[in-house]
Design an enzyme around this catalytic site. Structure first.
Site, PDB file in Angstrom:
ATOM      1  N   GLY A  40       0.763  -1.248   0.000  1.00 36.54           N
ATOM      2  CA  GLY A  40       0.000   0.000   0.000  1.00 36.54           C
ATOM      3  C   GLY A  40       0.789   1.289   0.000  1.00 36.54           C
ATOM      4  N   ASP A  99       0.640   2.987   4.512  1.00 35.76           N
ATOM      5  CA  ASP A  99      -0.406   3.772   3.846  1.00 35.76           C
ATOM      6  C   ASP A  99      -1.486   4.169   4.845  1.00 35.76           C
ATOM      7  OD1 ASP A  99      -1.307   1.142   4.149  1.00 35.76           O
ATOM      8  OD2 ASP A  99      -2.168   0.975   2.154  1.00 35.76           O
ATOM      9  N   ASP A 102      -5.062   1.404  10.755  1.00 36.54           N
ATOM     10  CA  ASP A 102      -6.467   1.100  11.014  1.00 36.54           C
ATOM     11  C   ASP A 102      -6.542   0.523  12.438  1.00 36.54           C
ATOM     12  OD1 ASP A 102      -9.157   0.678   9.692  1.00 36.54           O
ATOM     13  OD2 ASP A 102      -8.681  -1.408  10.044  1.00 36.54           O
ATOM     14  N   THR A 103      -6.487  -0.805  12.587  1.00 34.93           N
ATOM     15  CA  THR A 103      -6.462  -1.376  13.937  1.00 34.93           C
ATOM     16  C   THR A 103      -5.138  -1.077  14.637  1.00 34.93           C
ATOM     17  OG1 THR A 103      -5.506  -3.491  13.245  1.00 34.93           O
ATOM     18  CG2 THR A 103      -7.919  -3.311  13.197  1.00 34.93           C
ATOM     19  N   GLY A 104      -4.095  -0.844  13.853  1.00 36.64           N
ATOM     20  CA  GLY A 104      -2.759  -0.603  14.410  1.00 36.64           C
ATOM     21  C   GLY A 104      -1.906  -1.855  14.435  1.00 36.64           C
ATOM     22  N   LYS A 130      -6.823   6.158  10.813  1.00 34.24           N
ATOM     23  CA  LYS A 130      -8.228   5.948  11.162  1.00 34.24           C
ATOM     24  C   LYS A 130      -8.293   5.638  12.655  1.00 34.24           C
ATOM     25  CE  LYS A 130      -9.601   3.254   7.170  1.00 34.24           C
ATOM     26  NZ  LYS A 130     -10.471   2.120   6.790  1.00 34.24           N
ATOM     27  N   ASP A 158      -5.494  -0.211  -2.014  1.00 33.09           N
ATOM     28  CA  ASP A 158      -6.406  -1.047  -2.796  1.00 33.09           C
ATOM     29  C   ASP A 158      -7.719  -1.355  -2.105  1.00 33.09           C
ATOM     30  OD1 ASP A 158      -5.174  -2.878  -0.847  1.00 33.09           O
ATOM     31  OD2 ASP A 158      -6.235  -4.419  -1.984  1.00 33.09           O
ATOM     32  N   ARG A 164      -5.465   0.712  -7.065  1.00 35.87           N
ATOM     33  CA  ARG A 164      -4.174   1.263  -6.606  1.00 35.87           C
ATOM     34  C   ARG A 164      -3.689   2.368  -7.547  1.00 35.87           C
ATOM     35  NH1 ARG A 164      -2.095  -2.027  -2.425  1.00 35.87           N
ATOM     36  NH2 ARG A 164      -2.536  -4.226  -2.664  1.00 35.87           N
TER      37      ARG A 164
HETATM   38  P1  IMP Z   1      -4.137  -2.392  10.481  1.00 35.61           P
HETATM   39  O1  IMP Z   1      -3.143  -3.481  10.674  1.00 35.61           O
HETATM   40  O2  IMP Z   1      -5.533  -2.814  10.886  1.00 35.61           O
HETATM   41  O3  IMP Z   1      -3.740  -1.073  11.082  1.00 35.61           O
HETATM   42  O4  IMP Z   1      -4.332  -2.201   8.946  1.00 35.61           O
HETATM   43  C1  IMP Z   1      -3.351  -1.761   8.187  1.00 35.61           C
HETATM   44  C2  IMP Z   1      -3.532  -2.143   6.754  1.00 35.61           C
HETATM   45  O5  IMP Z   1      -4.870  -2.472   6.385  1.00 35.61           O
HETATM   46  C3  IMP Z   1      -3.180  -0.938   5.936  1.00 35.61           C
HETATM   47  O6  IMP Z   1      -1.807  -0.898   5.698  1.00 35.61           O
HETATM   48  C4  IMP Z   1      -3.967  -1.154   4.696  1.00 35.61           C
HETATM   49  O7  IMP Z   1      -3.212  -1.918   3.790  1.00 35.61           O
HETATM   50  C5  IMP Z   1      -5.173  -1.928   5.134  1.00 35.61           C
HETATM   51  N1  IMP Z   1      -6.328  -1.031   5.252  1.00 35.61           N
HETATM   52  C6  IMP Z   1      -6.855  -0.498   6.363  1.00 35.61           C
HETATM   53  N2  IMP Z   1      -7.884   0.313   6.073  1.00 35.61           N
HETATM   54  C7  IMP Z   1      -8.006   0.290   4.726  1.00 35.61           C
HETATM   55  C8  IMP Z   1      -8.876   0.966   3.788  1.00 35.61           C
HETATM   56  O8  IMP Z   1      -9.747   1.769   4.123  1.00 35.61           O
HETATM   57  N3  IMP Z   1      -8.645   0.694   2.475  1.00 35.61           N
HETATM   58  C9  IMP Z   1      -7.694  -0.162   2.040  1.00 35.61           C
HETATM   59  N4  IMP Z   1      -6.851  -0.791   2.870  1.00 35.61           N
HETATM   60  C10 IMP Z   1      -7.013  -0.569   4.199  1.00 35.61           C
HETATM   61 MG    MG Z   2      -0.982  -1.817   4.007  1.00 39.80          MG
END
Ligand code: IMP
Ligand code: MG
Length: 173
Positions: A40, A99, A102-104, A130, A158, A164
């Site tokens: 991403g 990129d 989200d959850t971290g 987020k 994506d 992308r």
């Molecule tokens: P996390 O591990 O939940 O923080 O998510 C991180 C990854 O989830 C990011 O690097 C993105 O690749 C993907 N992701 C989270 N939110 C989105 C979104 O809204 N669109 C696309 N990919 C997302």
């Molecule tokens: Mg990612």
């Protein structure tokens, strides 16, 4: 095809990347090693490293590839390392770039892995944050845009491996 609603246009992204590069260059040493999380980050990072260069920084660039999503608009919650940084990071100043946070979980996982290898300093940067979705506490040193809980795509990001190539960031409706 999923309906797209433009969220951040090309000019707005360019302007923000330029500002962010200034913030980063003012904090992080010029010989920093940038570690991008694939896939991403690749469009963001390609703009970011050139923006950094314009303000006098000349980072090395490496990548790490994590897998956390299936091929759907769902979150599996599990993070796996599927491609590691090939070089020794011990003693290095590292800027970890993703990129979206989200959850971290992804950035926390990557951070822990690099810290085990005795990096000198580590900063984190996300193009999009987020915060309302956070499940794991993470410190983000540099953030491009903060958004609510909407699913986005474009500018390297994506939706089920699509969009992308979109030059702007859109919300998927
Ligand atoms: P996390 O591990 O939940 O923080 O998510 C991180 C990854 O989830 C990011 O690097 C993105 O690749 C993907 N992701 C989270 N939110 C989105 C979104 O809204 N669109 C696309 N990919 C997302
Ligand atoms: Mg990612």
């Amino acid at each position: 095809m999923a309906p797209l609603a433009k969220l951040f246009g090309e000019e707005e992204i360019n302007e923000r990347v330029k500002q962010l590069a200034g913030e980063i260059a003012g904090t992080v040493p010029g010989d920093v090693m940038v570690v991008g999380l694939l896939k991403g980050c690749f469009v963001f990072l390609s703009d970011m490293i050139r923006a950094l260069d314009r303000v006098g920084a000349s980072p090395e660039v490496e990548f790490m590839r994590l897998s956390s999503y299936s091929l759907e608009k769902t979150r599996s919650g599990q993070v796996h390392l599927i491609g590691d940084v090939p070089t020794d990071v011990s003693g290095r100043h590292v800027l970890l770039v993703d990129d979206i946070v989200d959850t971290g979980r992804s950035i926390a996982y990557a951070r822990a892995l690099l810290e085990q290898r005795d990096v000198a300093n580590l900063w984190t940067c996300a193009l999009v944050d987020k915060p309302s979705r956070r499940e794991v506490e993470v410190t983000l040193d540099f953030i491009g845009f903060t958004i609510d809980d909407v699913f986005i795509a474009g500018y390297g990001i994506d939706y089920a491996e699509r969009y992308r190539s979109l030059p702007y960031i859109a919300a998927i409706k």
